[in-house]
Design an enzyme around this catalytic site. Structure first.
Site, PDB file in Angstrom:
ATOM      1  N   ASP A 311       8.974   1.389   0.888  1.00  0.00           N
ATOM      2  CA  ASP A 311       7.624   1.835   0.493  1.00  0.00           C
ATOM      3  C   ASP A 311       6.942   2.665   1.582  1.00  0.00           C
ATOM      4  O   ASP A 311       7.341   2.650   2.743  1.00  0.00           O
ATOM      5  CB  ASP A 311       6.725   0.615   0.228  1.00  0.00           C
ATOM      6  CG  ASP A 311       7.056  -0.053  -1.088  1.00  0.00           C
ATOM      7  OD1 ASP A 311       8.123   0.263  -1.660  1.00  0.00           O
ATOM      8  OD2 ASP A 311       6.259  -0.905  -1.533  1.00  0.00           O
ATOM      9  N   HIS A 456       9.863  -1.070   4.350  1.00  0.00           N
ATOM     10  CA  HIS A 456       9.020   0.117   4.540  1.00  0.00           C
ATOM     11  C   HIS A 456       9.725   1.137   5.415  1.00  0.00           C
ATOM     12  O   HIS A 456      10.093   0.798   6.556  1.00  0.00           O
ATOM     13  CB  HIS A 456       7.678  -0.277   5.164  1.00  0.00           C
ATOM     14  CG  HIS A 456       6.860  -1.175   4.296  1.00  0.00           C
ATOM     15  ND1 HIS A 456       7.052  -2.545   4.260  1.00  0.00           N
ATOM     16  CD2 HIS A 456       5.878  -0.903   3.401  1.00  0.00           C
ATOM     17  CE1 HIS A 456       6.215  -3.086   3.384  1.00  0.00           C
ATOM     18  NE2 HIS A 456       5.479  -2.103   2.841  1.00  0.00           N
TER      19      HIS A 456
HETATM   20 NI    NI Z   1       2.694  -0.158   0.494  1.00  0.00          NI
END
Ligand code: NI
Length: 503
Positions: A311, A456
């Site tokens: 992400d 991430h």
């Molecule tokens: Ni996020």
């Protein structure tokens, strides 16, 4: 005697001179109209018909003279009222503009002289070419050239669109090319402001067409920013074949060669477009087949599979590292991107897509969607899909709301747009620990076939953790799939949310 004759002769000469003066006075004056405007005399001669060499066009000479200026115009009268009106209005405006430029307290006389030439191209196409000579009190003599392209038979003025089937954008491109040619021909650089002005003020474009193509006439005084004659630039017919209007024949007679060349150019263009279309179809077909193959061959429902997701990217530093490691393991993952990040790294987004990974939508600016109304939600998700589509050519349909926060409005928006909400079952806590070992520990403890793992691709520690993670998972027999593949395997359709499996 001789003296008497001489004296008589002198008297006779004097009488003759006096008479000549008197007769001259009588014929010269009074003029038709004489006024005294303060100190200036004013003299307007009536319009005078002068011999015309042009069939069906009468010419009128008009002169206006004071001690500060002189105006002399030749105006044509045709059988077309529209053309007459247009020319008359234009001539009047020229005079007014000239008069407003005159200051009265000068010894020098300013002058405006407008002459006309008429060129007949065909029964439906005449060109009235006006030459405007101006000598102003301030500044030297200038010359301008203005063309009226007219169809006297049809009682109308002709526009470029009567000759060329082009939109404004194409016309501008053609004009730009003409300006480039002026720079080369005249060895000058046209100032950007002037270039822009010329391009955008279409009503100032002077042009005509003939068998040689399209000729633009630029005002040399404007283009060169100094006293300069009008500049003619020709765009040859060959450059216009694809744009020529079918009706051009009634205005210009193309040569046999030109007609043949035009047909050939159009044919070649058609073939080019067709070939490009075929090539695109072929590529799409290959892509679709490759995707199908990948989905079929890679995973069976009873295999061990996991969907890795990344992400908050794309990031310029970490995403390429993640891509490199995934490539080493021939693994596919899913990247939920922020619109604001795609703005910064569109080429990284493209790289992700080109490597065969899936891209999802993580909204524009990572806001909590449950705090926004329907419009705000639509905006946050819509703009991001547009940006991803622009950067990669693929429109995402997977949406991961920031913080995993969603409500009925978010679900409604997804349903309305055919999107699917994707959450996760394994949180690597990489954003918190920022430690490769901790990330691996967290994932190993909870992973199970069918999991969706949240990571991430903006933290370098996440990239650091990946080699060990991949190595371990491969040894345990896991295969890596995209979220779309996972949905298919698990038989999940619709809006979701989809979480993936946990132990
Ligand atoms: Ni996020």
């Amino acid at each position: 005697m001789i003296r008497h004759i001489t004296r008589l002769g002198l008297i006779l000469i004097v009488i003759v001179i006096v008479m000549i003066i008197a007769i001259n006075r009588l014929t010269d004056a009074p003029p038709k109209k004489t006024m005294n405007l303060s100190t200036h005399s004013f003299n307007i001669q009536p319009k005078e018909k002068i011999p015309s060499k042009y069939k069906e066009v009468d010419l009128y000479l008009e002169t206006e003279k004071t001690d500060t200026y002189m105006i002399q115009t030749i105006s044509p009268k045709t059988n077309s009222q529209t053309v007459n009106n247009a020319i008359e209005t234009w001539l009047e405006a020229q005079k007014q503009s000239f008069l407003s430029s005159i200051t009265e307290d000068s010894d020098k006389q300013a002058s405006l002289k407008i002459d006309v030439d008429i060129e007949t191209e065909s029964k439906h196409y005449d060109r009235f070419v006006f030459q405007i000579y101006q000598e102003k009190i301030v500044g030297g003599e200038t010359r301008q050239e203005i063309v009226f392209n007219v169809d006297l038979e049809a009682d109308k003025l002709l526009s470029l669109n009567d000759f060329l089937a082009v939109n404004d954008q194409t016309l501008q491109t053609i004009l730009k090319r003409a300006l480039d040619l002026v720079e080369i021909d005249e060895d000058i650089t046209i100032h950007d402001n002037i270039r822009q002005n010329v391009l955008t003020s279409r009503d100032t474009w002077e042009w005509f067409m003939d068998q040689a193509g399209l000729t633009f006439i630029f005002d040399g005084n404007v283009i060169t920013e100094q006293n300069h004659a009008p500049i003619h630039v020709n765009i040859p017919m060959q450059a216009l074949y694809l744009h020529i209007d079918d009706n051009i024949n009634q205005y210009i007679q193309l040569s046999e060669t030109q007609i043949a060349e035009k047909e050939k150019a159009i044919q070649e263009e058609k073939e080019r477009i067709l070939a490009a279309k075929r090539e695109k179809e072929k590529q799409e077909q290959q892509k679709a087949e490759a995707q199908k193959k990948q989905q079929k061959s890679s995973v069976k429902a009873d295999d061990k599979y996991v969907a890795l997701t990344f992400d908050d990217g794309p990031s310029g530093q970490v995403t390429p590292r993640v891509l490199e490691i995934l490539k080493q393991y021939d693994a596919k993952a899913t990247f939920f991107m922020l619109g604001s990040q795609v703005d910064y790294y569109p080429e990284v987004a493209k790289q992700v897509a080109d490597a065969g990974h899936e891209i999802g939508n993580h909204t524009e600016a990572h806001r909590d969607l449950t705090k926004l109304g329907p419009d705000g939600i639509r905006q946050e998700i819509g703009s991001t899909s547009d940006k991803i589509n622009n950067a990669t050519g693929v429109r995402p349909y997977l949406v991961r709301p920031p913080y995993g926060a969603y409500n009925q409005n978010v679900i409604n928006d997804a349903a309305h747009n055919g999107n699917s909400i994707i959450l996760w079952s394994i949180d690597s806590l990489d954003w918190q620990s920022r430690n490769a070992d901790a990330i691996n520990r967290e994932i190993q403890q909870t992973i199970t076939p069918g999991s969706i793992v949240l990571m991430h691709d903006i933290h370098s520690t996440t990239a650091d953790a990946l080699p060990e993670l991949m190595e371990t998972l491969v040894q345990e027999g896991y295969q890596f799939v995209t979220v779309s593949q996972l949905r298919e395997i698990q038989g999940l359709n619709g809006v979701g949310p989809i979480y993936g499996r946990t132990k």
